[in-house]
Structures are given as C-alpha cells and as structure tokens.
Design an enzyme around this catalytic site. Structure first.
Site, PDB file in Angstrom:
ATOM      1  N   GLU A   1       8.621   0.980   6.863  1.00 46.52           N
ATOM      2  CA  GLU A   1       8.308   1.602   7.833  1.00 46.52           C
ATOM      3  C   GLU A   1       8.015   3.327   7.431  1.00 46.52           C
ATOM      4  O   GLU A   1       7.235   4.222   8.000  1.00 46.52           O
ATOM      5  CB  GLU A   1       9.071   1.339   9.045  1.00 46.52           C
TER       6      GLU A   1
ATOM      7  N   GLU B   1       7.171   7.737  14.492  1.00 47.41           N
ATOM      8  CA  GLU B   1       7.187   7.003  13.313  1.00 47.41           C
ATOM      9  C   GLU B   1       8.194   7.902  12.404  1.00 47.41           C
ATOM     10  O   GLU B   1       9.028   7.538  11.452  1.00 47.41           O
ATOM     11  CB  GLU B   1       5.847   6.907  12.556  1.00 47.41           C
TER      12      GLU B   1
ATOM     13  N   ASP C   1       1.277  -3.733   9.503  1.00 47.60           N
ATOM     14  CA  ASP C   1       2.723  -3.492   9.204  1.00 47.60           C
ATOM     15  C   ASP C   1       3.644  -3.919  10.237  1.00 47.60           C
ATOM     16  O   ASP C   1       4.783  -4.901  10.333  1.00 47.60           O
ATOM     17  CB  ASP C   1       3.064  -2.437   8.407  1.00 47.60           C
ATOM     18  N   GLU C   2       3.112  -3.407  11.244  1.00 47.11           N
ATOM     19  CA  GLU C   2       4.015  -3.690  12.624  1.00 47.11           C
ATOM     20  C   GLU C   2       3.882  -4.906  13.132  1.00 47.11           C
ATOM     21  O   GLU C   2       4.810  -5.580  13.626  1.00 47.11           O
ATOM     22  CB  GLU C   2       3.506  -2.447  13.679  1.00 47.11           C
TER      23      GLU C   2
ATOM     24  N   THR D   1       4.279  -0.859  19.246  1.00 51.72           N
ATOM     25  CA  THR D   1       3.728  -0.059  18.432  1.00 51.72           C
ATOM     26  C   THR D   1       2.663  -0.417  17.782  1.00 51.72           C
ATOM     27  O   THR D   1       1.462   0.367  17.597  1.00 51.72           O
ATOM     28  CB  THR D   1       4.889   0.295  17.239  1.00 51.72           C
TER      29      THR D   1
ATOM     30  N   HIS E   1       6.400  -6.913  11.081  1.00 53.20           N
ATOM     31  CA  HIS E   1       7.676  -6.854  11.635  1.00 53.20           C
ATOM     32  C   HIS E   1       8.052  -7.417  12.847  1.00 53.20           C
ATOM     33  O   HIS E   1       9.035  -7.808  13.105  1.00 53.20           O
ATOM     34  CB  HIS E   1       7.930  -5.469  11.549  1.00 53.20           C
TER      35      HIS E   1
ATOM     36  N   TRP F   1       0.789  -1.257  -0.113  1.00 55.36           N
ATOM     37  CA  TRP F   1      -0.171   0.057  -0.003  1.00 55.36           C
ATOM     38  C   TRP F   1       0.878   1.174  -0.059  1.00 55.36           C
ATOM     39  O   TRP F   1       2.113   1.129   0.414  1.00 55.36           O
ATOM     40  CB  TRP F   1      -0.830   0.022   1.358  1.00 55.36           C
TER      41      TRP F   1
ATOM     42  N   GLU G   1       8.201  -3.528  18.577  1.00 50.09           N
ATOM     43  CA  GLU G   1       7.326  -3.463  17.318  1.00 50.09           C
ATOM     44  C   GLU G   1       5.853  -3.837  17.716  1.00 50.09           C
ATOM     45  O   GLU G   1       4.801  -3.368  17.321  1.00 50.09           O
ATOM     46  CB  GLU G   1       7.566  -4.386  16.243  1.00 50.09           C
TER      47      GLU G   1
ATOM     48  N   HIS H   1       4.762   5.060   7.042  1.00 44.97           N
ATOM     49  CA  HIS H   1       3.808   5.079   8.241  1.00 44.97           C
ATOM     50  C   HIS H   1       3.866   6.658   8.560  1.00 44.97           C
ATOM     51  O   HIS H   1       2.754   7.449   8.804  1.00 44.97           O
ATOM     52  CB  HIS H   1       4.367   4.296   9.358  1.00 44.97           C
TER      53      HIS H   1
END
Length: 349
Positions: free
Chosen positions: A134, A96, A219-220, A190, A223, A53, A187, A137
């Site tokens: 990252e 971020e 995403d986090e 977050t 990760h 994205w 991570e 973000h």
C-alpha cells in the site's frame, strides 16, 4: 479445542495484548486457529518485492538526457484533467498517504498484534506485507501530482499531516471480526474509486494517469480478496459470530478512512471532496450498495442456517440492506454547490 484448553489460551494470550481483550474464548480460538490459513493467504495475495511494480516506473526518469522533453510531455498530458477529476485524485492520494494510521489500527485488533515489530506470526507478516504494498500508492500519486504543477502541494501536505494527526477510528472496537468486515468493504471501495478515476483519465486522453490508477486498483483488488477470504474463513468457523459482526458494522456504517481530513481553512473539506466524487461518479451511494450485495454473496450470508437467535436477527438485517440503500441512493441527488479547494489554488469546483 475443548473449553478448558480454550480458556487457558484465552488467559495466557490476554497478557500480550495492548488493549483490553474483548474477544470471547471462541473468537480467540478462531483468530489463533487461522494462522496457518493466513500464512497461505500471505503467499497467495501478496507479491514478492522482486515481482512488484515501483513508482519510478510510471514517472519521468531524470537520469536520462531527454528528461526535460519527457517531463514536458508529462505535464502537457496532465493539463487535460478537469479540476473536479483533479480534486478526486488529490483526495484519493491524501487517503493513501495516511497509511501509518491504518497499520496502527490493524496492529491494535485483538489477537493480531505484531508484538516485536518484526515477528514471524502470520498475522504480523500479513500486516507488514500489506502495508509495504500500500505504501507505493501514496508515493506514486503524490509524485504524479507534484510533477503536474497544477496542485498547491503545501495545502495538500498540510491536509496529509492533519489527517495523520487527527487519526482514524473505524469504530470496530478492536474486534478482528468487525475489522475484517471493514477492510473487506473498504478495500473494495478504494478499488472502485481508483478504477473510476482511471476511466475519467482515459476519457481526457491522460493515458499515464489511467495506467497509474489502474495498477493501484489492481493492488486494492488483491487486498480486497484477501480480507474477504479472512472473513469467509471466520464465517466457516464461527457463523453466528461472523454474521453478528457484519450486522454491527453495517449498523455503524462504514466510515471513510479520510473523513477527518482538514486543510486548516475549509470547513468539512472531506464532505466537499465526497460531494465531488459522488457527482462525477468516482464513488457513489450506489457503489456503497453494490459492495454490500457483493459481501452478502461472497460470504453466502443469505443462505446460512443453524444460527443463534441474535445471529438470525443479524442475518435478516444485513440481507435487507441492499433494497433499503437502493431506495436511499435513488433519492440522493447532491445539489451542485460550488466549492473552493485550497489543493488547487482555491479554484472553484
């Protein structure tokens, strides 16, 4: 590898590391021996750019003739967010945006350095791929907040610049073992923070922000699983060293990456931000405890056997932490102090 070969690798690799090598020969053997596994992890936990994205998909499109109507709807929806949720969102965005500091730190971990800047070393590929994901973000949250018209962007930008200038030191001593304990924890923290902001946005009827924070949290989560997988592999290859590193980081305590944020005006602005997130349930002491519980389970730390004497003591320490922190969390009730935030034109929260 036998001891002699391990010593040779240790000495030859030392010359390419920027900082004094604090790794034992066994640690270096583990980090170098994980390269094939890391390559698999890169392919498993990082998405191709073509499948990723991008921030523009979640923002008004100014190339369309109806852009003004879309922008008005966007701004109207954002008005439903109370100031405390806005402060939590701003603090998360600033965190971020300090991404350059985090990549610099990862590149400083012994054995992980991307020497050329574009190297094919799997550790370097992971660092660059993680950073690329990252980076979106902060871009997305920054643009979202700018378009709402509710934020003093100059004050926010000053805080971002100060945070990057002030730096980031999670007290891992350039040790990749401790570094992966830190990232496994952070991570997850977050992810929790973004997910809880998404929940609060949904309660306010701000569906766009709910979607934005949800996709960032996704995403986090990927990760988080990658860093936990790195550390799980270390637990398999060097169980005593891994549990000792885990204990060291827990004794140090996980330092939040934005703790040095400053807006040039407010004393302890990070503490003020953290108090807000605790009070409204974005990130709490109970979340800290739950992450420790999670890591104990993921790494099977409670059931490890055959450890060295120091490692057995470390195991006993980390396994006792959830109960200790649960008691502390039950006693911690921050007083409802009103604080002014320059980020929202000195409105009090």
């Amino acid at each position: 590898l036998n001891q002699t070969l391990c010593r040779v690798i240790f000495m030859t690799t030392q010359s390419i590391l920027d900082k004094p090598n604090t790794l034992s020969p066994l640690q270096l053997e583990v980090i170098l021996g994980m390269r094939g596994y890391v390559q698999e992890t890169v392919n498993q936990f990082l998405k191709p750019v073509s499948d990723s994205w991008q921030p523009s998909a979640y923002l008004p499109d100014f190339s369309l003739e109806r852009w003004q109507d879309d922008l008005n709807k966007f701004r109207t929806a954002s008005q439903s967010l109370p100031d405390d949720v806005l402060v939590a969102l701003i603090g998360d965005m600033i965190t971020e945006e300090a991404l350059p500091s985090y990549q610099t730190w990862i590149n400083g971990l012994n054995g992980l350095k991307d020497v050329s800047g574009d190297g094919e070393n799997p550790w370097a590929q992971w660092s660059r791929g993680w950073t690329a994901e990252e980076n979106r973000h902060g871009d997305l949250l920054n643009k979202y907040l700018y378009l709402t018209g509710r934020v003093d962007m100059n004050a926010v930008e000053v805080t971002i610049q100060n945070l990057i200038r002030n730096g980031f030191n999670p007290l891992t001593n350039n040790d990749p073992y401790q570094g992966f304990v830190y990232t496994s924890f952070q991570e997850c923290a977050t992810k929790i923070s973004h997910r809880n902001v998404a929940i609060l946005a949904a309660r306010c009827g701000e569906e766009r922000l709910q979607e934005i924070c949800g996709i960032i949290a996704g995403d986090e989560a990927r990760h988080e699983k990658a860093y936990q997988a790195f550390m799980k592999k270390i637990f398999e290859m060097d169980p005593s060293g891994a549990i000792i590193a885990f204990a060291k980081m827990m004794k140090t305590k996980i330092i939040m990456p934005a703790r040095l944020m400053s807006d040039n005006r407010t004393e302890n602005i990070f503490n003020a931000f953290a108090d807000v997130t605790q009070r409204i349930g974005v990130y709490t002491a109970r979340d800290y405890t739950s992450i420790i519980e999670l890591l104990l389970d993921v790494w099977n730390a409670r059931n490890m056997t055959g450890l060295s004497g120091e490692a057995a003591q470390a195991q006993e320490y980390v396994c006792g932490l959830p109960e200790r922190y649960t008691k502390l969390a039950e006693r911690r009730t921050p007083p409802p102090v009103q604080r002014k935030f320059s980020w929202i034109y000195d409105r009090s929260v």
